[in-house]
Design an enzyme around this catalytic site. Structure first.
Site, PDB file in Angstrom:
ATOM      1  N   GLN A   1       0.816  -1.220   0.000  1.00 20.19           N
ATOM      2  CA  GLN A   1       0.000   0.000   0.000  1.00 20.19           C
ATOM      3  C   GLN A   1       0.848   1.268   0.000  1.00 20.19           C
ATOM      4  OE1 GLN A   1      -2.597  -1.388   3.458  1.00 20.19           O
ATOM      5  NE2 GLN A   1      -4.018  -0.158   2.264  1.00 20.19           N
TER       6      GLN A   1
ATOM      7  N   CYS B   1     -10.750   0.214   3.620  1.00 28.83           N
ATOM      8  CA  CYS B   1      -9.327   0.080   3.302  1.00 28.83           C
ATOM      9  C   CYS B   1      -8.799   1.438   2.863  1.00 28.83           C
ATOM     10  CB  CYS B   1      -9.178  -0.938   2.165  1.00 28.83           C
ATOM     11  SG  CYS B   1      -7.486  -1.137   1.598  1.00 28.83           S
ATOM     12  N   LEU B   2      -7.614   1.794   3.349  1.00 31.05           N
ATOM     13  CA  LEU B   2      -7.036   3.095   2.982  1.00 31.05           C
ATOM     14  C   LEU B   2      -6.779   3.177   1.473  1.00 31.05           C
ATOM     15  CD1 LEU B   2      -4.535   3.585   5.949  1.00 31.05           C
ATOM     16  CD2 LEU B   2      -6.698   4.782   5.579  1.00 31.05           C
TER      17      LEU B   2
ATOM     18  N   HIS C   1      -7.042  -9.009   6.709  1.00 30.10           N
ATOM     19  CA  HIS C   1      -7.134  -7.973   5.667  1.00 30.10           C
ATOM     20  C   HIS C   1      -5.725  -7.589   5.188  1.00 30.10           C
ATOM     21  CE1 HIS C   1      -8.973  -4.083   4.044  1.00 30.10           C
ATOM     22  NE2 HIS C   1      -7.684  -3.837   3.999  1.00 30.10           N
ATOM     23  N   GLU C   2      -4.815  -7.373   6.144  1.00 31.83           N
ATOM     24  CA  GLU C   2      -3.453  -6.955   5.761  1.00 31.83           C
ATOM     25  C   GLU C   2      -2.694  -8.090   5.064  1.00 31.83           C
ATOM     26  OE1 GLU C   2      -3.180  -3.926   5.741  1.00 31.83           O
ATOM     27  OE2 GLU C   2      -4.764  -3.504   7.170  1.00 31.83           O
TER      28      GLU C   2
HETATM   29 ZN    ZN Z   1      -6.437  -2.431   3.124  1.00 28.55          ZN
END
Ligand code: ZN
Length: 171
Positions: free
Chosen positions: A51, A93-94, A135-136
């Site tokens: 990310q 999510c960012l 998630h990560e």
């Molecule tokens: Zn995420």
């Protein structure tokens, strides 16, 4: 403190499988620190290296967003070694701005990985922590949470993301 730019859905690095860290060196420690700063600044409760544009298997999670020092988890090469139950809950999510959807995840997980000293550690998580860890780790396999939704939901999200992009830059 060094903040890194958060990559947004559509960036090819987010759909790529990340490379193992294998050895925790100075560069990884620096990357982890920058990821923690970036997560707190966003603010978010988790971030994976892809990310911030680095295709390495490194994640940071902190449910307290910096309020409680003991809550910070940094793991290189994390792997889910045990999972139990199932829970469906909204998540975001960012890298997917303004979208929140219900996703099913295990309700309890044990994750094994390396800490910043290069030691093998195990982290147990329930509920939101289990969700954040899964998630990560998905990010490290190039999976965004929206890919876990129905085709119809995904179509609606694509439309919404296009509309948001047309009305101005997301970052
Ligand atoms: Zn995420």
């Amino acid at each position: 403190m060094a903040l890194r730019d958060i990559r947004i859905i559509g960036d090819p690095i987010l759909t790529k499988r990340a490379e193992p860290v294998a050895a925790v060196d100075e560069e990884i420690v620096r990357l982890a620190r920058d990821m923690v700063d970036t997560m707190y600044a966003a603010p978010g409760i988790g971030l994976a290296a892809p990310q911030v544009g680095v295709s390495k298997r490194l994640i940071v999670v902190d449910l307290s967003v910096g309020q409680n020092k003991d809550d910070l988890i940094v793991l290189a090469d994390p792997e889910v070694i045990r999972q139990e139950g199932e829970a469906t809950c909204e998540e975001g999510c960012l890298s997917v701005p303004d979208i929140r959807e219900k996703v099913s995840r295990p309700s309890r997980v044990t994750v094994r990985g390396l800490d910043l000293e290069g030691r093998t550690v195990e982290v147990e998580g329930e509920d939101l922590l289990a969700r954040a860890l899964c998630h990560e780790i998905d990010h490290l396999d190039g999976i965004l949470f929206v890919e876990k939704l129905s085709p119809l939901k995904r179509k609606l999200i694509r439309k919404k993301l296009k509309k948001n992009a047309a009305s101005g830059p997301i970052l």
